[in-house]
Design an enzyme around this catalytic site. Sequence first.
Site, short mmCIF file in Angstrom:
data_model
loop_
_atom_site.label_atom_id
_atom_site.label_comp_id
_atom_site.label_asym_id
_atom_site.label_seq_id
_atom_site.Cartn_x
_atom_site.Cartn_y
_atom_site.Cartn_z
N GLU A 133 -115.29 -2.99 -26.05
CA GLU A 133 -115.75 -1.65 -26.45
C GLU A 133 -114.71 -0.55 -26.21
O GLU A 133 -114.98 0.61 -26.48
CB GLU A 133 -117.04 -1.24 -25.70
N GLY A 134 -113.57 -0.89 -25.63
CA GLY A 134 -112.61 0.13 -25.21
C GLY A 134 -112.84 0.58 -23.78
O GLY A 134 -112.18 1.52 -23.30
#
Lengths: 347, 347
Positions: free
Chosen positions: A313-314
């Site tokens: 997701e970062g």
Amino acid sequence: MSALAAPDPDVRSAAAERLAGLATPAGALGRLGDLGVWLAATQGVVPPQPLDNVRLVIFAGDHGVAQHGVSAYPPAITPAMVRTFVMGKAGVSALAAAHGVSVRVLDLGVDDDLEGVPAEVRAHKVRRSSGAVHVEDALSAHEATRALEAGRTVAREEIAAGAQLLLSGDMGIGNTTPAAAMVAAALGLPAVEVTGRGTGVDDAALTHKQVVVQQALDRAGDRIADPMDALTALSSADLVATVGYLVEAAESGVPVLLDGLMSVACALYADRIAPGAAAWFAAGHRSTEPAQTLALEKLGLEPVLDLGLRLGEGSGAVAAVPVLRSAVALLRDVALLADLMPPAEGL
Amino acid sequence: MSALAAPDPDVRSAAAERLAGLATPAGALGRLGDLGVWLAATQGVVPPQPLDNVRLVIFAGDHGVAQHGVSAYPPAITPAMVRTFVMGKAGVSALAAAHGVSVRVLDLGVDDDLEGVPAEVRAHKVRRSSGAVHVEDALSAHEATRALEAGRTVAREEIAAGAQLLLSGDMGIGNTTPAAAMVAAALGLPAVEVTGRGTGVDDAALTHKQVVVQQALDRAGDRIADPMDALTALSSADLVATVGYLVEAAESGVPVLLDGLMSVACALYADRIAPGAAAWFAAGHRSTEPAQTLALEKLGLEPVLDLGLRLGEGSGAVAAVPVLRSAVALLRDVALLADLMPPAEGL
């Protein structure tokens, strides 16, 4: 193709000189000193500006391999998580809110129409799911080109919105399988050395996943010698878009803080497509995936955080943003020794 | 003496249950999950409250050994740096401003009258410089008691001011020498295993520093068996005050984020004086000093950051505060899987 310009060497020297002149013992700031110097060079100014506009783009997509027992989770999770990002209730949403990072999620290849999700999320969609890379190409050549251009376009938009630092994130059940294949292809390694547990497969599924990655590599054959051919064969719409995003950031002189396996695998290809791009990248964190560590070594990058994260997701990049802000603050706000005491009393 | 109460085990269980119910794969949050659970247990509430009131106290003092070639810098730097903290222009000042951490500096034993510095900075002063521990005791028994009580008083003041998380920092040329001796005494190790380069001594000075630390240990002899006797012989006014501050925090149920060697050496003694105190401590960062790593192992603590910092001042702890905030944000703000999808569709 000539190599990209590196972050400004003269500014780097000036930043290093400022670092050496701070009222701190030589070398005492460790990696925070190095990161501050790098950021100054990427910005072209000493001291570096505060990182007030940090922007994450999450590239979402499904992967045909997810139908073949390589993940602990079913593909239906991908669209559910896209909706969760839109609601601002995912893991990375919480981190981004805590650290003042903007989040944008884009569907490049989710295997769902995402009805009711804002149109801009689907504006760059290339296809529904990418191919199962162990039995077919991930994309057609045309789709690969479109995905790369989509990523470039998105980076340009984020830069136009004032991005001082770009982050890339991923969402897609099964995505560690094509990403591992990408790293193996780029580094000339066998599947067994690059394949990890992703979101948490057991021993039997890990062995199966290694077989799938090796099948993908064998199927791609000599095409891995060309980066776009390798991406077409082994990756996915969301991953190629990430590559385009990273290429565009580097070509535009905007620094990037990388995340986990998907982000770093794409950085390898960005640096192959635009040699020298890696000089614009820093590594946010070390994930639990072996291929991520191998790719970071190849890129010459040392991660900022090592917290055993494997959320995707970062999230690892967002969690590392405050460390870069620490680096900027030190170079900006610490007194110079010369200002504190006359030269005769200096150290 | 009975052991201190640990952070609430029922709350810890409830926090772990919440973590397991988040819309993230099991274990994907790595150490951020563990830190969030620990913070919830220390606060006694699930999810944990945001860390809006984080407070650093820097205990400053000089050390007689600094006159004996153990540091790369002269003792005159200590009062100069106290003035720099007061001006808000030191390394840790920049980090604390960036991350919203309050900073208080106290002179416990600086070898200077600090004329013109605000009176509250000197309010807890025990003496001018502590003894050169290789040839004399650092403190009299009375001074050690006063220093310990000063640290306790300061912690009570910070807690009264609303501290949700306390940090300890240090300033004092030569302080890695008594701190290394403290760790050696607590762990039963010879000087050669605990002595590091501090702010950056060369090989010859490092060898000399090892001899000084061993002389201090030999001189203290059997007194190292009792923690207060060991501190009286081997430490300093600023370090004993730090021990008192850590003991008071743990006894009051306020979590502490430790910094580098001085902070962690003092944490060892806080846990000896108040067994169980270490359960209230987390480790901010791994410094470059070997004794800090040895002491962390003894305390069972794994550092949050590993950035090669050796600035002191509390800088490593302040730089790690955003990681704890990440942990809190995840446990507070991520959707529960049960809220996202009906049980039948759950993972």
